[in-house]
Design a protein around this motif. Structure first.
Motif, PDB file in Angstrom:
ATOM      1  N   LEU A   1      84.774-107.128  16.800  1.00  0.00           N
ATOM      2  CA  LEU A   1      84.759-107.714  18.129  1.00  0.00           C
ATOM      3  C   LEU A   1      83.444-107.486  18.875  1.00  0.00           C
ATOM      4  N   ALA A   2      82.547-106.707  18.280  1.00  0.00           N
ATOM      5  CA  ALA A   2      81.314-106.325  18.979  1.00  0.00           C
ATOM      6  C   ALA A   2      80.532-107.512  19.540  1.00  0.00           C
ATOM      7  N   PRO A   3      80.302-108.600  18.798  1.00  0.00           N
ATOM      8  CA  PRO A   3      79.516-109.696  19.381  1.00  0.00           C
ATOM      9  C   PRO A   3      80.161-110.321  20.614  1.00  0.00           C
ATOM     10  N   ARG A   4      81.481-110.391  20.654  1.00  0.00           N
ATOM     11  CA  ARG A   4      82.167-110.986  21.808  1.00  0.00           C
ATOM     12  C   ARG A   4      82.189-110.047  23.009  1.00  0.00           C
ATOM     13  N   LEU A   5      82.228-108.750  22.753  1.00  0.00           N
ATOM     14  CA  LEU A   5      82.332-107.769  23.829  1.00  0.00           C
ATOM     15  C   LEU A   5      80.982-107.212  24.250  1.00  0.00           C
ATOM     16  N   GLY A   6      79.914-107.634  23.578  1.00  0.00           N
ATOM     17  CA  GLY A   6      78.585-107.151  23.936  1.00  0.00           C
ATOM     18  C   GLY A   6      78.325-105.716  23.530  1.00  0.00           C
ATOM     19  N   ILE A   7      79.017-105.245  22.495  1.00  0.00           N
ATOM     20  CA  ILE A   7      78.785-103.879  22.013  1.00  0.00           C
ATOM     21  C   ILE A   7      77.595-103.907  21.072  1.00  0.00           C
ATOM     22  N   ASP A   8      76.545-103.151  21.387  1.00  0.00           N
ATOM     23  CA  ASP A   8      75.344-103.135  20.562  1.00  0.00           C
ATOM     24  C   ASP A   8      75.492-102.107  19.442  1.00  0.00           C
ATOM     25  N   PRO A   9      74.535-102.061  18.481  1.00  0.00           N
ATOM     26  CA  PRO A   9      74.655-101.079  17.392  1.00  0.00           C
ATOM     27  C   PRO A   9      74.771 -99.635  17.869  1.00  0.00           C
ATOM     28  N   ALA A  10      74.120 -99.294  18.994  1.00  0.00           N
ATOM     29  CA  ALA A  10      74.214 -97.918  19.495  1.00  0.00           C
ATOM     30  C   ALA A  10      75.637 -97.612  19.965  1.00  0.00           C
ATOM     31  N   GLY A  11      76.272 -98.558  20.673  1.00  0.00           N
ATOM     32  CA  GLY A  11      77.642 -98.347  21.119  1.00  0.00           C
ATOM     33  C   GLY A  11      78.610 -98.282  19.955  1.00  0.00           C
ATOM     34  N   LEU A  12      78.391 -99.143  18.973  1.00  0.00           N
ATOM     35  CA  LEU A  12      79.228 -99.121  17.780  1.00  0.00           C
ATOM     36  C   LEU A  12      79.035 -97.810  17.021  1.00  0.00           C
ATOM     37  N   GLY A  13      77.785 -97.336  16.993  1.00  0.00           N
ATOM     38  CA  GLY A  13      77.507 -96.058  16.342  1.00  0.00           C
ATOM     39  C   GLY A  13      78.191 -94.905  17.051  1.00  0.00           C
ATOM     40  N   LEU A  14      78.265 -94.960  18.390  1.00  0.00           N
ATOM     41  CA  LEU A  14      78.966 -93.907  19.134  1.00  0.00           C
ATOM     42  C   LEU A  14      80.427 -93.854  18.747  1.00  0.00           C
ATOM     43  N   PHE A  15      81.074 -95.015  18.674  1.00  0.00           N
ATOM     44  CA  PHE A  15      82.488 -95.063  18.297  1.00  0.00           C
ATOM     45  C   PHE A  15      82.710 -94.527  16.897  1.00  0.00           C
ATOM     46  N   THR A  16      81.943 -95.025  15.932  1.00  0.00           N
ATOM     47  CA  THR A  16      82.174 -94.622  14.548  1.00  0.00           C
ATOM     48  C   THR A  16      81.785 -93.165  14.303  1.00  0.00           C
ATOM     49  N   THR A  17      80.675 -92.723  14.877  1.00  0.00           N
ATOM     50  CA  THR A  17      80.253 -91.343  14.660  1.00  0.00           C
ATOM     51  C   THR A  17      81.253 -90.369  15.265  1.00  0.00           C
ATOM     52  N   THR A  18      81.710 -90.662  16.477  1.00  0.00           N
ATOM     53  CA  THR A  18      82.727 -89.812  17.096  1.00  0.00           C
ATOM     54  C   THR A  18      84.009 -89.817  16.271  1.00  0.00           C
ATOM     55  N   GLY A  19      84.439 -91.008  15.875  1.00  0.00           N
ATOM     56  CA  GLY A  19      85.676 -91.109  15.111  1.00  0.00           C
ATOM     57  C   GLY A  19      85.623 -90.345  13.811  1.00  0.00           C
ATOM     58  N   PHE A  20      84.529 -90.470  13.091  1.00  0.00           N
ATOM     59  CA  PHE A  20      84.451 -89.810  11.796  1.00  0.00           C
ATOM     60  C   PHE A  20      84.154 -88.321  11.924  1.00  0.00           C
ATOM     61  N   SER A  21      83.503 -87.898  13.011  1.00  0.00           N
ATOM     62  CA  SER A  21      83.315 -86.462  13.239  1.00  0.00           C
ATOM     63  C   SER A  21      84.663 -85.791  13.470  1.00  0.00           C
ATOM     64  N   VAL A  22      85.472 -86.401  14.337  1.00  0.00           N
ATOM     65  CA  VAL A  22      86.820 -85.872  14.558  1.00  0.00           C
ATOM     66  C   VAL A  22      87.651 -86.006  13.288  1.00  0.00           C
ATOM     67  N   GLY A  23      87.489 -87.134  12.587  1.00  0.00           N
ATOM     68  CA  GLY A  23      88.244 -87.345  11.361  1.00  0.00           C
ATOM     69  C   GLY A  23      87.934 -86.329  10.284  1.00  0.00           C
ATOM     70  N   MET A  24      86.670 -85.890  10.209  1.00  0.00           N
ATOM     71  CA  MET A  24      86.311 -84.904   9.205  1.00  0.00           C
ATOM     72  C   MET A  24      87.080 -83.604   9.430  1.00  0.00           C
ATOM     73  N   ALA A  25      87.122 -83.137  10.680  1.00  0.00           N
ATOM     74  CA  ALA A  25      87.882 -81.921  10.980  1.00  0.00           C
ATOM     75  C   ALA A  25      89.370 -82.140  10.748  1.00  0.00           C
ATOM     76  N   ALA A  26      89.866 -83.313  11.158  1.00  0.00           N
ATOM     77  CA  ALA A  26      91.291 -83.595  10.987  1.00  0.00           C
ATOM     78  C   ALA A  26      91.665 -83.754   9.518  1.00  0.00           C
ATOM     79  N   SER A  27      90.718 -84.216   8.683  1.00  0.00           N
ATOM     80  CA  SER A  27      90.994 -84.358   7.255  1.00  0.00           C
ATOM     81  C   SER A  27      91.288 -83.008   6.611  1.00  0.00           C
ATOM     82  N   LEU A  28      90.529 -81.999   7.004  1.00  0.00           N
ATOM     83  CA  LEU A  28      90.777 -80.660   6.466  1.00  0.00           C
ATOM     84  C   LEU A  28      92.181 -80.177   6.806  1.00  0.00           C
ATOM     85  N   CYS A  29      92.691 -80.627   7.954  1.00  0.00           N
ATOM     86  CA  CYS A  29      94.024 -80.196   8.376  1.00  0.00           C
ATOM     87  C   CYS A  29      95.128 -81.084   7.813  1.00  0.00           C
ATOM     88  N   GLY A  30      94.753 -82.248   7.224  1.00  0.00           N
ATOM     89  CA  GLY A  30      95.769 -83.202   6.813  1.00  0.00           C
ATOM     90  C   GLY A  30      96.728 -82.651   5.774  1.00  0.00           C
TER      91      GLY A  30
END
Length: 390
Positions: free
Chosen positions: A33-62
């Motif tokens: 949805l990024a092109p329609r919502l005006g999300i640039d690569p930096a904003g997309l990077g913030l979402f994915t980097t945050t998500g996967f950083s939290v996911g890495m810790a949560a994976s160890l607990c899975g």
């Protein structure tokens, strides 16, 4: 006293495949949805980097959570977290909304793979693991394909944020399904993780060279998968000159390749080739496809580009099932979920570093340069797996 009968595999496989489809749909929605919502690569990077950083810790607990709560109770929590992520994203495309959505999606995507491996590993014969784990991993492609095709159309016809709301509603509908499966399956995994803490899980990688190499290979493989699934629409629109819907169609071709790969490579690993060798060859394949799309994508006719993205997905999104089956084979007895969580630390590290590499490449040179860099790293990882006889 007779032992309790083992419940059937199929409902658990369907439930865990559905969970991964849901999480993938939510995870890749901002990128589509990024092109329609005006999300640039930096904003997309913030979402994915945050998500996967939290996911890495949560994976160890899975794996540990599956041992204490049960795999399908963990699935319910993952679905709730995915719903929260989409509702946060629907509030806007600003940094605060993307950060909150990233945290929530990390809590969904981190535990789901170890929890799935824990229950499926207890239900399937070792000889059938490559095929069963590959079938389960098709959930990622199912969710991504649905998102690639439906979200751009929904954004154009209704509203860009309508897709987020629809995914949140679907996630909430999944919770009672998982809770219905819980009584039959969760007793198989509860208490399995007693005495197996996070430190023990990480020590597996230190003392076991085979598992350690798998964790290191997961780094560029996951980064390569992200370049396709998370950034291709932005890359295709901004650097290849495609329209939004056309970019979604090309990405869907890549997701279809991943779906074919996850099933097809499972058959290959079950019948004709050692999984470790196949995983190494897939690293070389995804490197070649990544470099091809990056350097020649703009000059390709659209049908040829869709074929190239299909081949990209065949390798960069097709490796997971065979990979996880091999991790299950290498894991200590009864510790499949925990070993999977430990090895996937490398995968999440790649998912965290991937956006950083791509955003940096886009700022300095181009996204295409980032695709080439990640492809070369995948080739090196594939070569590192050759020759291991264990």
């Amino acid at each position: 006293m007779a032992a309790a009968p083992v419940p059937p595999l199929l409902p658990a496989l369907a439930g865990m495949t559905g969970l991964q489809a849901l999480v993938a749909l939510a995870l890749f929605a901002p990128g589509v949805l990024a092109p329609r919502l005006g999300i640039d690569p930096a904003g997309l990077g913030l979402f994915t980097t945050t998500g996967f950083s939290v996911g890495m810790a949560a994976s160890l607990c899975g794996g540990l959570l599956a041992g204490r709560l049960g795999s399908f109770r963990v699935a319910s929590f993952c679905a709730l977290a995915a719903a929260v992520a989409m509702l946060c994203a629907a509030t806007g495309g600003g940094a605060a909304a993307l950060l909150a959505a990233g945290i929530a999606i990390g809590l969904a995507c981190g535990p789901e793979t170890p929890a799935s491996a824990a229950i499926l590993g207890r239900l399937v014969r070792e000889a059938d693991r490559p095929m069963v784990f590959s079938v389960r991993q098709t959930g990622n492609q199912i969710g991504a394909m649905v998102g690639s095709l439906a979200l751009p159309v929904l954004a154009a016809v209704v509203d860009p944020r309508a897709g987020y709301v629809a995914i949140a509603a679907l996630a909430l509908l999944c919770v009672p399904v998982f809770e219905r499966l819980r009584p039959a399956y969760d007793p198989l995994t509860r208490s399995a993780a007693a005495g197996f803490g996070l430190g023990t899980a990480l020590r597996l990688l230190w003392i076991d060279p085979a598992l350690r190499r798998m964790a290191l290979a997961a780094f560029p493989y996951s980064a390569s998968q992200l370049t396709l699934n998370g950034f291709f629409v932005v890359f295709a629109v901004t650097e290849l000159g495609l329209g939004h819907v056309a970019a979604g169609v090309a990405l869907a071709a890549g997701q279809a390749g991943g779906l074919v790969g996850r099933l097809g490579w499972g058959v290959v690993a079950s019948r004709w080739m050692a999984p470790r060798l196949l995983v190494g060859l897939l690293g070389l394949g995804m490197a070649a496809a990544s470099v091809l799309v990056a350097l020649a994508g703009g000059a390709m006719p659209f049908p040829v580009l869709t074929l190239a993205t299909f081949l990209f997905g065949l390798t960069a999104s097709g490796w997971n099932g065979v990979f996880l089956a091999e991790v299950a084979r290498l894991a200590p007895a009864g510790r499949i979920g925990e070993a999977t969580g430990a090895v996937m630390v490398g995968g999440f590290a790649g998912l965290i570093a991937g956006p950083i590499l791509l955003v940096a490449a886009a700022a300095v040179i181009s996204l295409a340069a980032g695709y080439v860099l990640v492809g070369l790293l995948a080739a090196l990882a594939g070569l590192s797996l050759f020759g291991d006889k264990r």
